[in-house]
Write a protein that holds these residues in place. Structure first.
Motif, PDB file in Angstrom:
ATOM      1  N   LYS A   1     -12.928  10.916  -4.952  1.00 23.47           N
ATOM      2  CA  LYS A   1     -12.885   9.528  -4.495  1.00 23.47           C
ATOM      3  C   LYS A   1     -11.455   9.012  -4.403  1.00 23.47           C
ATOM      4  CE  LYS A   1     -17.333   7.464  -5.359  1.00 23.47           C
ATOM      5  NZ  LYS A   1     -18.058   6.379  -6.033  1.00 23.47           N
ATOM      6  N   GLY A   2     -10.604   9.548  -5.266  1.00 23.11           N
ATOM      7  CA  GLY A   2      -9.203   9.124  -5.243  1.00 23.11           C
ATOM      8  C   GLY A   2      -8.403   9.797  -4.145  1.00 23.11           C
TER       9      GLY A   2
ATOM     10  N   GLY B   1      -6.162   1.926  -8.035  1.00 23.20           N
ATOM     11  CA  GLY B   1      -6.696   3.167  -7.471  1.00 23.20           C
ATOM     12  C   GLY B   1      -7.653   2.959  -6.330  1.00 23.20           C
ATOM     13  N   ARG B   2      -8.574   2.014  -6.493  1.00 28.89           N
ATOM     14  CA  ARG B   2      -9.549   1.839  -5.423  1.00 28.89           C
ATOM     15  C   ARG B   2     -10.254   0.487  -5.426  1.00 28.89           C
ATOM     16  NH1 ARG B   2     -14.490   5.313  -7.903  1.00 28.89           N
ATOM     17  NH2 ARG B   2     -12.917   6.787  -8.497  1.00 28.89           N
ATOM     18  N   ASP B   3     -10.149  -0.256  -6.529  1.00 30.40           N
ATOM     19  CA  ASP B   3     -10.901  -1.514  -6.633  1.00 30.40           C
ATOM     20  C   ASP B   3     -10.175  -2.622  -5.878  1.00 30.40           C
ATOM     21  OD1 ASP B   3     -12.493  -3.659  -7.361  1.00 30.40           O
ATOM     22  OD2 ASP B   3     -12.757  -2.926  -9.410  1.00 30.40           O
ATOM     23  N   ARG B   4     -10.856  -3.222  -4.933  1.00 27.17           N
ATOM     24  CA  ARG B   4     -10.255  -4.275  -4.127  1.00 27.17           C
ATOM     25  C   ARG B   4     -10.339  -5.629  -4.830  1.00 27.17           C
ATOM     26  NH1 ARG B   4      -9.663  -2.629   1.253  1.00 27.17           N
ATOM     27  NH2 ARG B   4     -10.434  -0.527   1.624  1.00 27.17           N
TER      28      ARG B   4
ATOM     29  N   PHE C   1      -4.762   3.210  -0.297  1.00 27.96           N
ATOM     30  CA  PHE C   1      -4.651   3.223  -1.752  1.00 27.96           C
ATOM     31  C   PHE C   1      -3.859   4.440  -2.206  1.00 27.96           C
ATOM     32  CE2 PHE C   1      -7.965   0.240  -1.112  1.00 27.96           C
ATOM     33  CZ  PHE C   1      -8.007  -0.558  -2.239  1.00 27.96           C
ATOM     34  N   PRO C   2      -3.221   4.386  -3.377  1.00 26.54           N
ATOM     35  CA  PRO C   2      -3.175   3.282  -4.331  1.00 26.54           C
ATOM     36  C   PRO C   2      -2.252   2.144  -3.877  1.00 26.54           C
ATOM     37  CG  PRO C   2      -1.848   5.112  -5.125  1.00 26.54           C
ATOM     38  CD  PRO C   2      -2.524   5.587  -3.884  1.00 26.54           C
TER      39      PRO C   2
ATOM     40  N   ASP D   1      -9.524   1.565 -12.720  1.00 23.75           N
ATOM     41  CA  ASP D   1     -10.572   1.696 -11.698  1.00 23.75           C
ATOM     42  C   ASP D   1     -10.757   3.146 -11.261  1.00 23.75           C
ATOM     43  OD1 ASP D   1      -8.094   1.688 -10.512  1.00 23.75           O
ATOM     44  OD2 ASP D   1      -8.675   0.488  -8.783  1.00 23.75           O
ATOM     45  N   CYS D   2     -10.122   4.077 -11.954  1.00 20.11           N
ATOM     46  CA  CYS D   2     -10.326   5.497 -11.632  1.00 20.11           C
ATOM     47  C   CYS D   2     -10.710   6.255 -12.910  1.00 20.11           C
ATOM     48  CB  CYS D   2      -9.077   6.074 -10.980  1.00 20.11           C
ATOM     49  SG  CYS D   2      -8.714   5.316  -9.381  1.00 20.11           S
TER      50      CYS D   2
ATOM     51  N   ASP E   1       0.834  -1.205   0.000  1.00 21.48           N
ATOM     52  CA  ASP E   1       0.000   0.000   0.000  1.00 21.48           C
ATOM     53  C   ASP E   1       0.869   1.255   0.000  1.00 21.48           C
ATOM     54  OD1 ASP E   1       0.749   0.640   2.586  1.00 21.48           O
ATOM     55  OD2 ASP E   1      -1.270   0.530   3.436  1.00 21.48           O
TER      56      ASP E   1
END
Lengths: 222, 181
Positions: free
Chosen positions: B134-135, A140-143, A124-125, B55-56, A96
């Motif tokens: 969100k990022g 970026g954010r997707d687990r 994240f990222p 994903d962004c 992370d």
């Protein structure tokens, strides 16, 4: 007067139900969950649904146990048939942005995951190492690894003229996470059946649904 | 009689007001945006890697959609994620996405190089985490990524933009060498 009280109570109850439904329903996520293939014949287990986005369900939203911090599936591609097969016994290391990391070992279905309780504060990222391969981009954010590492589906083949029907790579995906078991360094092998040259595919094997038997280790902090 | 008068006045009013609703082609404004060549050479590679993940902003559904080698590929070309370098069409699309986010404000920024308007841009405010994003906080004021993006917007010296972008890229996975100016 009594009828007015009952009317008021009914309205309050209706409002409460409506607000609860609207707060607990995410149409975007729900549509993705509804589009998933049917459950494996053997039912849910750590070997189920390889290649599918784990954290759609293993999350607060759907509530499948265990909740996951990150999860995915590692594959190898046959050089002859180009078909995919799961890779068992390879470490996946997720780093992370705060310098923390977690290791997970792929199981017989190629699945790996880190429980949310083991890594509740992943920042994240993220970046990832699988065997001898380092992911070149950031998460970026997707687990769910499969959120971006998508397998080929009929719909995607129809929509994406660039799609590789073997790996699923296309306009919007790098395709399956591929590793050559023979190239995995010894220190990156793990579990009861560590990845090795012997587990490398040289013939056609199916991929994309159902998990083979056997057990693989998962989790473990680093 | 009064009704007829009111009706007549209403009709005259409608006739007078109607042309104001018609589209005036001469009223179209030109959007100015900072240097496209510098964006393509130095800023886009950083934004592709730091913002344009699949994903962004490397997602079809995002308003500021970014294409690139490691993310989303241009739908009219046949490249796949992770294969082949970012193409000219993708760089142009990225430039248009960034400049088109707030056309009036970015025009103000481009019209006054070195001005303070840059700090009002959503692009900068979201990147710095000063606006809901969100990022999260992608860069902080005066760090390398900030100097790369804001330096380009502000019209800074190309060499300083290049150096800031390269330093910011060096902190990301993989090696990517920008062409020196």
């Amino acid at each position: 007067l009594t009828s007015k009280i009952w009317l008021g109570l009914s309205l309050c109850a209706a409002a409460a139900v409506t607000s609860w439904v609207s707060c607990s329903h995410d149409p975007v996520v729900q549509e993705q969950i509804d589009a998933l293939p049917a459950e494996d014949a053997n039912g849910p287990s750590e070997l189920h649904r390889p290649g599918q986005p784990c954290v759609l369900c293993h999350s607060d939203y759907e509530g499948a146990e265990p909740a996951l911090a990150v999860g995915g599936t590692v594959w190898q591609q046959s050089p002859i048939s180009f078909l995919l097969a799961p890779v068992e016994g390879v470490f996946v290391t997720v780093y992370d942005s705060a310098g923390a990391s977690q290791k997970a070992c792929t199981n017989a279905a190629g699945n790996f995951f880190v429980r949310l309780e083991d890594w509740p504060d992943a920042k994240f990222p993220l970046t990832v190492q699988v065997g001898n391969r380092f992911m070149r981009s950031l998460i970026g954010r997707d687990r769910s690894c499969a959120g971006c590492h998508k397998l080929a589906t009929k719909t995607r083949v129809e929509r994406d003229p660039a799609l590789d029907p073997s790996t699923g790579a296309g306009h919007d995906s790098a395709g399956a996470i591929l590793v050559d078991p023979a190239a995995v360094p010894a220190e990156e092998r793990c579990g009861p059946n560590p990845a090795s040259a012997a587990s490398s595919t040289t013939s056609a094997t199916g991929g994309g649904s159902g998990g083979a038997g056997g057990a693989g280790g998962t989790g473990g902090g680093a | 009689m009064i009704r007829v008068t009111i009706a007549a006045l209403a009709l005259v009013g409608a006739v007078l007001v109607a042309p104001a609703c018609l589209d005036d082609p001469e009223a179209r404004q030109t959007v100015l945006c900072p240097n496209e060549a510098i964006f393509s050479a130095y800023v886009s590679p950083l934004m592709e890697r730091r913002c344009g993940m699949l994903d962004c902003h490397g997602n079809f559904q995002r308003p500021m959609r970014l294409y690139g080698e490691l993310g989303l590929r241009h739908p009219k070309e046949l490249n796949r994620t992770g294969e082949n370098a970012t193409t000219p069409a993708e760089l142009t699309a990225n430039y248009n996405a960034v400049c088109g986010l707030e056309p009036e404000l970015v025009t103000e920024v481009a019209s006054q190089p070195g001005g303070q308007a840059v700090n009002k841009l959503l692009l900068v405010r979201k990147g710095r985490g000063q606006e809901g994003h969100k990022g999260g906080n992608v860069f902080t004021a005066f760090d390398d990524a900030d100097l790369c993006v804001v330096g380009w917007l502000r019209g800074d010296n190309v060499k300083s933009v290049y150096q800031a972008c390269q330093r910011a890229l060096d902190k990301l996975p993989g090696r990517f060498d920008l062409p020196p100016p």
